[in-house]
Design a protein around this motif. Sequence first.
Motif, PDB file in Angstrom:
ATOM      1  N   PHE A  20      24.820 -26.874 -21.364  1.00 24.35           N
ATOM      2  CA  PHE A  20      24.404 -27.766 -22.360  1.00 24.35           C
ATOM      3  C   PHE A  20      25.728 -28.572 -22.767  1.00 24.35           C
ATOM      4  CE2 PHE A  20      20.926 -24.559 -22.809  1.00 24.35           C
ATOM      5  CZ  PHE A  20      19.782 -25.601 -22.879  1.00 24.35           C
ATOM      6  N   ASN A  21      26.740 -28.377 -22.053  1.00 24.74           N
ATOM      7  CA  ASN A  21      27.899 -29.226 -22.128  1.00 24.74           C
ATOM      8  C   ASN A  21      28.524 -29.337 -23.582  1.00 24.74           C
ATOM      9  OD1 ASN A  21      29.707 -30.978 -20.486  1.00 24.74           O
ATOM     10  ND2 ASN A  21      28.877 -32.961 -21.709  1.00 24.74           N
ATOM     11  N   LEU A  22      28.791 -27.914 -23.985  1.00 31.51           N
ATOM     12  CA  LEU A  22      29.169 -27.826 -25.441  1.00 31.51           C
ATOM     13  C   LEU A  22      30.637 -27.106 -25.316  1.00 31.51           C
ATOM     14  CD1 LEU A  22      25.699 -26.557 -26.910  1.00 31.51           C
ATOM     15  CD2 LEU A  22      26.819 -28.912 -27.178  1.00 31.51           C
ATOM     16  N   ALA A  23      31.350 -27.220 -24.657  1.00 35.16           N
ATOM     17  CA  ALA A  23      32.631 -26.298 -24.529  1.00 35.16           C
ATOM     18  C   ALA A  23      33.326 -26.937 -25.834  1.00 35.16           C
ATOM     19  CB  ALA A  23      33.647 -26.766 -23.335  1.00 35.16           C
ATOM     20  N   GLY A  24      33.305 -28.084 -26.399  1.00 40.83           N
ATOM     21  CA  GLY A  24      34.083 -28.448 -27.501  1.00 40.83           C
ATOM     22  C   GLY A  24      33.600 -27.826 -28.921  1.00 40.83           C
ATOM     23  N   VAL A  25      32.457 -27.258 -29.051  1.00 44.75           N
ATOM     24  CA  VAL A  25      31.985 -26.700 -30.053  1.00 44.75           C
ATOM     25  C   VAL A  25      32.529 -25.308 -30.331  1.00 44.75           C
ATOM     26  CG1 VAL A  25      29.789 -28.173 -30.271  1.00 44.75           C
ATOM     27  CG2 VAL A  25      29.833 -25.908 -29.318  1.00 44.75           C
ATOM     28  N   ARG A  26      32.988 -24.633 -29.490  1.00 40.58           N
ATOM     29  CA  ARG A  26      33.554 -23.450 -29.357  1.00 40.58           C
ATOM     30  C   ARG A  26      32.791 -22.249 -30.003  1.00 40.58           C
ATOM     31  NH1 ARG A  26      37.162 -24.615 -26.172  1.00 40.58           N
ATOM     32  NH2 ARG A  26      38.855 -23.072 -26.595  1.00 40.58           N
ATOM     33  N   CYS A  27      31.822 -22.019 -29.323  1.00 41.47           N
ATOM     34  CA  CYS A  27      30.891 -20.976 -29.507  1.00 41.47           C
ATOM     35  C   CYS A  27      30.427 -20.049 -28.274  1.00 41.47           C
ATOM     36  CB  CYS A  27      29.640 -21.261 -30.504  1.00 41.47           C
ATOM     37  SG  CYS A  27      28.645 -19.939 -31.078  1.00 41.47           S
ATOM     38  N   ALA A  28      30.744 -18.825 -28.160  1.00 40.53           N
ATOM     39  CA  ALA A  28      30.351 -18.279 -27.215  1.00 40.53           C
ATOM     40  C   ALA A  28      29.635 -16.749 -27.719  1.00 40.53           C
ATOM     41  CB  ALA A  28      31.432 -17.932 -26.256  1.00 40.53           C
ATOM     42  N   VAL A  29      28.566 -16.077 -26.907  1.00 43.42           N
ATOM     43  CA  VAL A  29      28.094 -14.994 -27.163  1.00 43.42           C
ATOM     44  C   VAL A  29      28.548 -13.936 -26.204  1.00 43.42           C
ATOM     45  CG1 VAL A  29      25.872 -14.039 -27.305  1.00 43.42           C
ATOM     46  CG2 VAL A  29      26.160 -15.815 -28.312  1.00 43.42           C
ATOM     47  N   ALA A  30      28.825 -12.810 -26.964  1.00 50.87           N
ATOM     48  CA  ALA A  30      29.039 -11.536 -25.999  1.00 50.87           C
ATOM     49  C   ALA A  30      27.973 -10.626 -26.319  1.00 50.87           C
ATOM     50  CB  ALA A  30      30.406 -10.909 -26.320  1.00 50.87           C
ATOM     51  N   HIS A  31      27.153  -9.915 -25.190  1.00 56.04           N
ATOM     52  CA  HIS A  31      26.322  -8.802 -25.592  1.00 56.04           C
ATOM     53  C   HIS A  31      27.100  -7.512 -25.153  1.00 56.04           C
ATOM     54  CE1 HIS A  31      22.950  -6.369 -24.565  1.00 56.04           C
ATOM     55  NE2 HIS A  31      22.409  -6.550 -25.353  1.00 56.04           N
ATOM     56  N   ILE A  32      27.526  -6.895 -26.061  1.00 53.12           N
ATOM     57  CA  ILE A  32      28.354  -5.719 -25.987  1.00 53.12           C
ATOM     58  C   ILE A  32      27.652  -4.479 -25.811  1.00 53.12           C
ATOM     59  CG2 ILE A  32      30.620  -4.612 -26.618  1.00 53.12           C
ATOM     60  CD1 ILE A  32      31.113  -7.035 -28.276  1.00 53.12           C
ATOM     61  N   GLY A  33      27.236  -4.065 -24.623  1.00 48.70           N
ATOM     62  CA  GLY A  33      26.704  -2.918 -24.212  1.00 48.70           C
ATOM     63  C   GLY A  33      27.338  -1.724 -24.430  1.00 48.70           C
ATOM     64  N   ALA A  34      28.571  -1.840 -24.135  1.00 51.34           N
ATOM     65  CA  ALA A  34      29.547  -0.720 -24.151  1.00 51.34           C
ATOM     66  C   ALA A  34      29.838  -0.210 -25.829  1.00 51.34           C
ATOM     67  CB  ALA A  34      30.964  -0.860 -23.645  1.00 51.34           C
ATOM     68  N   LYS A  35      29.281   0.939 -26.264  1.00 46.73           N
ATOM     69  CA  LYS A  35      29.349   1.124 -27.726  1.00 46.73           C
ATOM     70  C   LYS A  35      30.794   1.328 -28.255  1.00 46.73           C
ATOM     71  CE  LYS A  35      27.414   3.984 -31.347  1.00 46.73           C
ATOM     72  NZ  LYS A  35      28.722   4.312 -31.979  1.00 46.73           N
ATOM     73  N   GLU A  36      31.795   1.884 -27.515  1.00 43.43           N
ATOM     74  CA  GLU A  36      33.085   1.852 -27.814  1.00 43.43           C
ATOM     75  C   GLU A  36      33.679   0.606 -28.133  1.00 43.43           C
ATOM     76  OE1 GLU A  36      33.232   2.350 -23.597  1.00 43.43           O
ATOM     77  OE2 GLU A  36      31.914   2.958 -25.116  1.00 43.43           O
ATOM     78  N   VAL A  37      33.408  -0.313 -27.298  1.00 35.13           N
ATOM     79  CA  VAL A  37      33.885  -1.564 -27.639  1.00 35.13           C
ATOM     80  C   VAL A  37      33.512  -2.218 -28.611  1.00 35.13           C
ATOM     81  CG1 VAL A  37      34.545  -3.755 -26.281  1.00 35.13           C
ATOM     82  CG2 VAL A  37      34.671  -1.883 -24.845  1.00 35.13           C
TER      83      VAL A  37
END
Length: 387
Positions: free
Chosen positions: A240-257
């Motif tokens: 979507f060409n949105l690098a400048g809005v500075r928002c990323a999602v991390a789906h963290i499956g590793a519980k300790e992390v």
Amino acid sequence: MTLDALDLATLSLRDGEKWASAPAGVLPAWVADMDFPISPAVRRALVERIDTDLGYPAWYDESRGGPLGEAFAGRMLGRFGFAADPAHVRLFTDINQAMQVALHFGTSPGDPVALHSPVCPPFTEMLTKLGRPPRPVPIRWRAGDWDLDLDRISEEVSGRHGTPCRALFLVNPHNPTGRVFRRDELEALAALAVEHDLLVISDEAHAELAYDGHRHIPFAAVSEEAAARTVTITSGSKAFNLAGVRCAVAHIGAKEVRDAVDAHRGILFGQVSALGVDALRAAWTEGDPWLKTVRDLLARNRLRVAERLPEGVVYRLPEATYLAWLDCRALGLGDDPSAFFLERARVMLFRGPDFGPEGRGFARLNFATSPAVLDEMLDRMRAAVPG
């Protein structure tokens, strides 16, 4: 303005890194930004947010996935069949930050990280600065396909050539080759991750840009064991060409992390902006008509590159992304052919050697622009190469 009607006069007014870095008269095709105007849905969401409230956002608690957990999970299920858990979603400013945080909490200084080469320059630089030595494994063209060399990956992560790896970093679809990893390859990598107790960080930012005949499979969707050790990272920066809005999602499956991230939230790595959240949510929930138009244009441009490149440049059609990995070795232009094309063609490509030893003699071309601008780039490159 329609996406295929962009002209140089309009594009030259852009002040982002891609166009601002190019000298006068040079056409930029280097950094992975598209030239297209943003989705109307994203524009509406940004204007509405500005008109409503730019004060402190009301979603500090991310323990249930925050403001994008449900949108991410719905996107993953609808497009890739991945039943992501919204409660495992955490937000970061960009993919690099999410990767750094995951490695900071999931590994220790000195732990090597395996990854495929050629590799995007910021990733190896970041690993080195974090004190996690990169262990690149070359992707090579063999028997008509990009070969991931699973045997070599096994050797590297097991420590047969030194300290065992603690993490595996995937870029899938792969940048710069455009390769989409197959299910059997992902299953083999997942088996290695389980056997050697690896944290897996999977950058899947190009997932929505796979071409017909190729299907992206999230690494965490391969098995429950894989999901429990994987941090899946994505954003709207590519599709979507949105690098400048500075928002990323991390789906963290590793519980300790995930627990470590929650324990330090707001102290080490701040928070994303309300504008970024609303832009990405609008892209994922209302942006598909725009994305289809973009994907159709990119599919045509992908073939256009093949038709108009200079003779002697080897180009394998990417299975995803809007990036062409150009093998210029037959032209005898040295390790960095981008220097030749910058000087002689006035076209700015990404330097191949910056992607590691496997990039010597290569250059990367970004074809996410209008057909007219792309034709001008390719015509200049053809004219610069002696017949």
